[in-house]
Design a protein around this motif. Structure first.
Motif, PDB file in Angstrom:
ATOM      1  N   MET A  67      86.858  29.768  51.523  1.00 57.03           N
ATOM      2  CA  MET A  67      85.782  30.734  51.727  1.00 57.03           C
ATOM      3  C   MET A  67      85.898  31.891  50.734  1.00 57.03           C
ATOM      4  O   MET A  67      84.909  32.395  50.218  1.00 57.03           O
ATOM      5  N   LYS A  78      82.878  34.054  43.929  1.00 58.01           N
ATOM      6  CA  LYS A  78      81.793  33.542  43.079  1.00 58.01           C
ATOM      7  C   LYS A  78      80.511  34.351  43.303  1.00 58.01           C
ATOM      8  O   LYS A  78      79.826  34.726  42.356  1.00 58.01           O
ATOM      9  N   GLU A  92      84.606  28.871  34.711  1.00 56.00           N
ATOM     10  CA  GLU A  92      84.427  29.560  36.002  1.00 56.00           C
ATOM     11  C   GLU A  92      84.003  28.574  37.092  1.00 56.00           C
ATOM     12  O   GLU A  92      84.491  28.620  38.219  1.00 56.00           O
ATOM     13  N   TYR A  93      83.091  27.693  36.706  1.00 57.90           N
ATOM     14  CA  TYR A  93      82.569  26.729  37.682  1.00 57.90           C
ATOM     15  C   TYR A  93      83.675  25.780  38.161  1.00 57.90           C
ATOM     16  O   TYR A  93      83.846  25.566  39.368  1.00 57.90           O
ATOM     17  N   TYR A 133      82.004  13.967  44.449  1.00 52.29           N
ATOM     18  CA  TYR A 133      80.580  13.598  44.509  1.00 52.29           C
ATOM     19  C   TYR A 133      79.803  14.219  43.353  1.00 52.29           C
ATOM     20  O   TYR A 133      79.927  15.408  43.080  1.00 52.29           O
ATOM     21  N   LEU A 159      73.780  22.494  39.204  1.00 54.12           N
ATOM     22  CA  LEU A 159      74.904  23.345  38.775  1.00 54.12           C
ATOM     23  C   LEU A 159      74.456  24.803  38.809  1.00 54.12           C
ATOM     24  O   LEU A 159      73.272  25.084  38.956  1.00 54.12           O
ATOM     25  N   TYR A 160      75.400  25.707  38.628  1.00 58.65           N
ATOM     26  CA  TYR A 160      75.066  27.136  38.554  1.00 58.65           C
ATOM     27  C   TYR A 160      74.942  27.522  37.077  1.00 58.65           C
ATOM     28  O   TYR A 160      75.964  27.683  36.398  1.00 58.65           O
ATOM     29  N   GLU A 217      89.348  25.916  43.423  1.00 54.41           N
ATOM     30  CA  GLU A 217      89.794  26.831  44.485  1.00 54.41           C
ATOM     31  C   GLU A 217      89.283  26.382  45.852  1.00 54.41           C
ATOM     32  O   GLU A 217      90.014  26.422  46.830  1.00 54.41           O
ATOM     33  N   VAL A 218      88.020  25.944  45.882  1.00 54.60           N
ATOM     34  CA  VAL A 218      87.474  25.482  47.168  1.00 54.60           C
ATOM     35  C   VAL A 218      88.240  24.240  47.637  1.00 54.60           C
ATOM     36  O   VAL A 218      88.526  24.088  48.826  1.00 54.60           O
ATOM     37  N   LYS A 219      88.577  23.368  46.675  1.00 51.50           N
ATOM     38  CA  LYS A 219      89.303  22.144  47.045  1.00 51.50           C
ATOM     39  C   LYS A 219      90.804  22.403  47.215  1.00 51.50           C
ATOM     40  O   LYS A 219      91.565  21.473  47.487  1.00 51.50           O
ATOM     41  N   PHE A 265      86.161  27.504  40.299  1.00 61.50           N
ATOM     42  CA  PHE A 265      85.604  27.724  41.639  1.00 61.50           C
ATOM     43  C   PHE A 265      85.748  26.460  42.490  1.00 61.50           C
ATOM     44  O   PHE A 265      86.220  26.499  43.635  1.00 61.50           O
ATOM     45  N   ILE A 266      85.355  25.317  41.904  1.00 63.38           N
ATOM     46  CA  ILE A 266      85.461  24.038  42.636  1.00 63.38           C
ATOM     47  C   ILE A 266      86.928  23.761  43.006  1.00 63.38           C
ATOM     48  O   ILE A 266      87.238  23.359  44.130  1.00 63.38           O
ATOM     49  N   VAL A 315      75.756  20.808  46.620  1.00 64.55           N
ATOM     50  CA  VAL A 315      77.094  20.890  46.025  1.00 64.55           C
ATOM     51  C   VAL A 315      78.032  21.593  47.012  1.00 64.55           C
ATOM     52  O   VAL A 315      79.139  21.112  47.289  1.00 64.55           O
ATOM     53  N   ALA A 347      87.013  31.780  47.760  1.00 65.42           N
ATOM     54  CA  ALA A 347      86.535  31.349  46.429  1.00 65.42           C
ATOM     55  C   ALA A 347      85.023  31.550  46.320  1.00 65.42           C
ATOM     56  O   ALA A 347      84.520  32.010  45.290  1.00 65.42           O
ATOM     57  N   THR A 368      71.773  23.395  44.733  1.00 66.44           N
ATOM     58  CA  THR A 368      73.227  23.622  44.677  1.00 66.44           C
ATOM     59  C   THR A 368      73.801  23.721  46.093  1.00 66.44           C
ATOM     60  O   THR A 368      75.008  23.623  46.267  1.00 66.44           O
ATOM     61  N   THR A 380      78.890  19.552  50.127  1.00 64.66           N
ATOM     62  CA  THR A 380      79.694  18.343  49.928  1.00 64.66           C
ATOM     63  C   THR A 380      81.066  18.703  49.362  1.00 64.66           C
ATOM     64  O   THR A 380      81.790  17.848  48.860  1.00 64.66           O
ATOM     65  N   LEU A 381      81.388  19.994  49.437  1.00 68.81           N
ATOM     66  CA  LEU A 381      82.755  20.460  49.173  1.00 68.81           C
ATOM     67  C   LEU A 381      83.384  20.742  50.543  1.00 68.81           C
ATOM     68  O   LEU A 381      82.653  20.885  51.531  1.00 68.81           O
ATOM     69  N   PRO A 382      84.714  20.848  50.601  1.00 63.32           N
ATOM     70  CA  PRO A 382      85.305  21.147  51.916  1.00 63.32           C
ATOM     71  C   PRO A 382      85.009  22.592  52.366  1.00 63.32           C
ATOM     72  O   PRO A 382      85.887  23.449  52.420  1.00 63.32           O
ATOM     73  N   LEU A 383      83.751  22.864  52.624  1.00 64.42           N
ATOM     74  CA  LEU A 383      83.307  24.186  53.087  1.00 64.42           C
ATOM     75  C   LEU A 383      82.377  23.988  54.285  1.00 64.42           C
ATOM     76  O   LEU A 383      81.442  23.189  54.205  1.00 64.42           O
TER      77      LEU A 383
END
Lengths: 233, 259
Positions: free
Chosen positions: A1, A7, B126-127, B111, B118-119, B133-135, B130-131, A79, A3, A76, A82-85
């Motif tokens: 969270m 962002k 950065e992108y 996926y 995308l952003y 860190e979330v993972k 970010f991914i 996106v 992260a 998005t 489909t992440l662990p969020l």
């Protein structure tokens, strides 16, 4: 969270829109208040805290409008989901990022109490309680605006719906309403509106019923946003 | 060694016959995620997008997922991810159900969504950071090298060509070395050279993973898929080996979709 919070916050820091909206807000608050202050006979912070809610009606939706509507428009959101969020983490990360920017905007208005303290004696706890109330008030606005942003893919629509909703909610605690509805209904509407609950804070009093009211509004609207995000067909 | 259903031996796992030293026989078997759909149906109000779909995927397979536009490919992929919930039937990723254990399941899946959202305001670095860190992944730069994005890592995503954007999406999917890769039209809109690069990469990745990819390009399926799943009007019409001879995938597809 955290992260996602980072962002979101970096979006406001790296994007001119965040700065423009925040500086415009702080500039407007300073101008609107200072232009009349020398005409008055007494030095009081109440008119300052009375002015802030009306400017927050524009400031908060302007910051919040893209938050979820843009994620939905550009997809998005798929996106993120489909992440662990979880949906709750997404909504909270966005909410806290907005609150951080709002807090920054409010800090920029601190020049007014500082200027007052130079020319007159100010009672610091009263100012801090006033700011606390304004912060809770802003947080409830942010939660409502976030729901508006979640309900549409168009950020302009999100801004307008949010602006109109917040305007009417704020109006509910004013005398304008009394011309249209009976007295007892006006009292109920006033109690339901956030401005009524800000009043004690502006006097420097912490009313826990009002704290509970703001926390309830925040919880309900963030909850509705989470439910909306969970609806995917 | 016979492995129970739903269990497979990962190529990275070691099977030692320990005659040396005092360790004795050590057999390491791990439960690896396996995609399994059983009679999955997805109804959107009036429309049935997916109807009674069942298939499985195992480690090492590259499954080509074919169907015309609106056949139900993306919906099926979203059901596997737990992004959508099935109206009927069950999806299993290993022993887990994405409908109830979405966050846990998503840790094992990379996926790439359709149209690769995308952003644009973010830099590639950065992108991907970010991914990662979330993972909850510390090491992410290897994926940049894997998809040859090294030179673009400090470029804003909005400034990238379509091919590079696709690589960014693929890199994001690869972060954390997930055992399942779900790629929704990974070569869509790319020029033939970029398409080839992505295909080579997919083949390279396939050894330790299950890759499920959808495409409209039938020659792509012939080139990289090891198995074929065809869906038509929401129903599964083929699940099996990929025909070996050149042009036979196209013949099979046209025949089944026509019917």
């Amino acid at each position: 969270m955290f992260a996602l919070y980072k962002k979101e916050l970096s979006y406001y820091l790296n994007n001119p829109v965040g700065y423009i909206v925040t500086i415009l807000f702080a500039g407007f608050v300073n101008f609107m208040f200072m232009k009349d202050v020398f005409l008055g006979t007494s030095v009081s912070m109440r008119p300052f805290f009375g002015l802030l809610p009306w400017l927050l009606i524009i400031f908060v939706p302007a910051l919040t409008m893209r938050s979820l509507s843009e994620e939905k428009r550009s997809n998005t959101v798929e996106v993120l989901l489909t992440l662990p969020l979880s949906e709750t983490q997404i909504v909270l990360a966005k909410f806290f990022a907005i609150l951080t920017v709002v807090l920054f905007g409010l800090l920029l208005t601190a020049s007014i109490p500082v200027a007052f303290s130079v020319v007159s004696k100010v009672y610091l706890p009263e100012i801090l309680v006033g700011y606390g109330g304004i912060f809770l008030f802003s947080a409830s606005f942010a939660a409502i605006s976030l729901l508006c942003s979640s309900l549409t893919k168009n950020q302009v629509i999100a801004f307008l719906v949010s602006l109109v909703t917040l305007f009417f909610l704020t109006l509910m605690a004013t005398d304008v309403i009394s011309s249209f509805v009976p007295r007892f209904i006006q009292e109920i509407l006033a109690y339901l509106g956030p401005l009524y609950h800000l009043d004690n804070f502006m006097k420097g009093l912490i009313d826990f019923r009002s704290v509970f009211y703001f926390i309830s509004v925040i919880t309900v609207f963030l909850g509705l946003t989470i439910i909306d995000l969970e609806k995917r067909g | 060694m016979v492995l129970p259903r739903g269990t497979s031996l990962r190529s990275s796992d070691q099977v030692e016959d320990g005659h040396s030293g005092s360790s004795g026989i050590v057999v390491c078997i791990s439960l690896t995620p396996m995609i399994s759909l059983t009679s999955v149906t997805k109804q959107f109000k009036e429309k049935k997008a997916v109807s009674q779909v069942s298939f499985e995927g195992k480690i090492g397979e590259i499954i080509g997922f074919l169907g015309v536009n609106g056949a139900g490919k993306t919906t099926t992929m979203r059901l596997i991810l737990g992004y959508l919930l099935p109206s009927n039937g069950t999806v299993r990723i290993g022993q887990k159900n994405p409908a109830t254990q979405r966050l846990s399941v998503l840790k094992t899946i990379g996926y790439l969504p359709e149209n690769n959202p995308l952003y644009p305001e973010m830099k590639v670095r950065e992108y991907l950071q970010f991914i990662a860190e979330v993972k909850n992944v510390k090491e992410w730069y290897s994926v940049v090298e894997a998809v040859s994005l090294d030179e673009m890592v400090n470029t804003k995503i909005e400034e990238l060509s379509r091919g590079y954007k696709q690589r960014v999406g693929l890199a994001a999917a690869l972060i954390g070395d997930p055992e399942i890769l779900i790629l929704d039209e990974p070569t869509s809109g790319l020029d033939p050279i970029e398409q080839d690069k992505i295909r080579i990469l997919i083949k390279k990745l396939a050894k330790k993973k299950i890759i499920l990819f959808s495409t409209h390009i039938l020659s792509e399926v012939e080139d990289i898929a090891t198995r074929l799943v065809i869906i038509n009007k929401g129903s599964l019409v083929y699940d099996g080996e990929k025909p070996k001879t050149k042009g036979s995938v196209e013949k099979l597809f046209k025949k089944l979709v026509k019917e």
